[in-house]
Scaffold this active site. Structure first.
Site, PDB file in Angstrom:
ATOM      1  N   ASP A  90       0.803  -1.226   0.000  1.00  9.71           N
ATOM      2  CA  ASP A  90       0.000   0.000   0.000  1.00  9.71           C
ATOM      3  C   ASP A  90       0.831   1.270   0.000  1.00  9.71           C
ATOM      4  O   ASP A  90       0.329   2.336   0.372  1.00  9.71           O
ATOM      5  CB  ASP A  90      -0.961  -0.027   1.190  1.00  9.71           C
ATOM      6  CG  ASP A  90      -2.106  -1.003   0.929  1.00  9.71           C
ATOM      7  OD1 ASP A  90      -2.666  -0.961  -0.184  1.00  9.71           O
ATOM      8  OD2 ASP A  90      -2.424  -1.826   1.804  1.00  9.71           O
ATOM      9  N   ASP A 151      -7.523  -4.183  -4.589  1.00  7.08           N
ATOM     10  CA  ASP A 151      -7.156  -2.922  -3.938  1.00  7.08           C
ATOM     11  C   ASP A 151      -5.835  -2.383  -4.493  1.00  7.08           C
ATOM     12  O   ASP A 151      -5.596  -1.176  -4.526  1.00  7.08           O
ATOM     13  CB  ASP A 151      -6.998  -3.090  -2.423  1.00  7.08           C
ATOM     14  CG  ASP A 151      -7.916  -4.130  -1.805  1.00  7.08           C
ATOM     15  OD1 ASP A 151      -8.351  -5.046  -2.512  1.00  7.08           O
ATOM     16  OD2 ASP A 151      -8.173  -4.034  -0.606  1.00  7.08           O
TER      17      ASP A 151
HETATM   18  N1  GLY Z   1      -7.489  -1.995   1.054  1.00  9.11           N
HETATM   19  C1  GLY Z   1      -8.376  -2.616   1.960  1.00  9.11           C
HETATM   20  C2  GLY Z   1      -9.781  -2.139   1.939  1.00  9.11           C
HETATM   21  O1  GLY Z   1     -10.270  -1.497   1.035  1.00  9.11           O
HETATM   22  O2  GLY Z   1     -10.434  -2.453   2.927  1.00  9.11           O
END
Ligand code: GLY
Length: 383
Positions: A90, A151
């Site tokens: 991330d 994601d």
């Molecule tokens: N990236 C994790 C979520 O959207 O919960």
């Protein structure tokens, strides 16, 4: 809609000032009058930390208030140590919304240095056999080398940004290979998405699709769908590869076909418990932002995407915005971090960030353009 958006913006900035005074840790969820940080026992636990910094930068850009700028600088600097953390996928969320936006809004390119290091750190998660970025690391119980998720699409903007700034094609190539793989592995024929792709990390072959935050392996988790819509639109902006535009359009079409009457999704578009189940206002905010980016790229359908984004935002302002909290609060109510994990009916910092991003697009397209590098399309402009 100008008055609705202006009033929501004023409220959002007032609440942000309260939060800035009160917060001691990066916030994730707001429930029963208090912000809670996300658990940090795994590196991926930092994934939410850029949203608070990004929100402060946008609030500063709207107001010019030096105390908001000092807050934005303080919280952005607190993220810098993550730039070499190769244990999280991330880094795009974390550094694009903090350091890249900081550099663009202040004109001080020194902010870009850490973001550039973070982009190169993120490339280390690339598996060249399966041509995907790895989502999670082994946790002692499960092996995660073969898993990627939808994601991750939102982390590619950092890689494209890095290549465009330096001329080094590698980060962008990795982003494009990852997006191609995600398109094949995670986007279904009807434009819906799965959450997780499980590959054999040695051969790179897809074994199965899974759903960790949605209802079932063949359902469509609404925030994941929004990450896909926004992420593929961003990939098209940077590459002009037609398949990415088609995928963004298909995910947008699926979303529009499945939105409920108030345009704020339930947590999974296919939950059999609809309408007696939970909303996810964060999915609505991300969807609005994805549609705005898509509108900027897809002149033929721009009015449809823009009008839907506008109607979603009006619904969030009228039905989900928390007014006159008088102290720390999330901007929006009724987010759902993960219904399978029993985490719902709270405010979420990512919902708040994307709510302010969408409000910025409609109220101050000049700030939106400087921060996000996207030119907003006025409704009706394509006709
Ligand atoms: N990236 C994790 C979520 O959207 O919960």
């Amino acid at each position: 809609m100008t008055a609705v958006f202006e009033s929501a913006l004023k409220q959002s900035i007032e609440t942000t000032r309260h939060n800035l005074k009160a917060l001691e840790e990066f916030p994730e969820s707001f429930q029963q009058g208090a912000w809670k940080p996300i658990e940090k026992e795994r590196a991926a636990g930092h994934w939410v930390d850029g949203f608070w910094a990004g929100l402060l930068w946008l609030a500063y850009a709207h107001t010019g208030d030096p105390s908001l700028r000092a807050g934005a600088e303080h919280w952005t600097n607190k993220l810098a140590h993550l730039k070499t953390n190769s244990g999280t996928h991330d880094l795009g969320f974390i550094f694009y919304l903090s350091h890249v936006i900081a550099g663009r809004l202040t004109g001080d390119e020194a902010w870009f240095d850490n973001a550039m290091i973070a982009a190169h750190t993120l490339t280390k998660r690339f598996n060249p056999r399966g041509e995907y970025l790895q989502a999670w690391d082994d946790d002692g119980i499960r092996k995660w080398a073969g898993r990627s998720n939808i994601d991750l699409m939102m982390n590619l903007a950092l890689l494209y940004w890095a290549s465009e700034l330096t001329g080094d094609a590698e980060p962008a190539d990795i982003a494009t290979q990852h997006a191609r793989t995600s398109r094949l592995a995670l986007v279904r024929g009807d434009g819906s998405t799965a959450h997780v792709a499980d590959f054999d990390p040695d051969s790179g072959l897809l074994i199965r699709r899974e759903q960790y935050q949605g209802y079932s392996h063949d359902s469509c988790w609404s925030r994941g769908q929004a990450w896909a819509l926004y992420g593929f639109a961003t990939c098209y902006r940077h590459t002009r590869i037609p398949a990415f535009l088609k995928t963004a359009q298909a995910t947008a079409d699926y979303t529009i076909r499945h939105l409920p009457a108030d345009l704020v999704p339930f947590w999974d578009y296919n939950s059999p418990h609809i309408p007696d189940t939970y909303r996810d206002s964060s999915a609505a905010a991300v969807t609005a932002c994805g549609l705005l980016e898509l509108a900027a790229l897809d002149a033929e359908n721009a009015s449809r995407w823009m009008e839907t984004a506008e109607r979603i935002l009006v619904s969030l302002c009228e039905n989900y915005l928390i007014r006159n909290a008088g102290g720390p609060s999330s901007l929006l109510r009724d987010g759902a971090r993960s219904v399978p994990a029993n985490l719902m009916e709270h405010g979420l910092i990512y919902g708040d960030y994307y709510f302010l991003e969408a409000l910025t697009a409609f109220t101050r397209p000049d700030i939106y353009r400087r921060a996000l590098d996207v030119q907003i399309v006025p409704v009706g402009a394509s006709e």
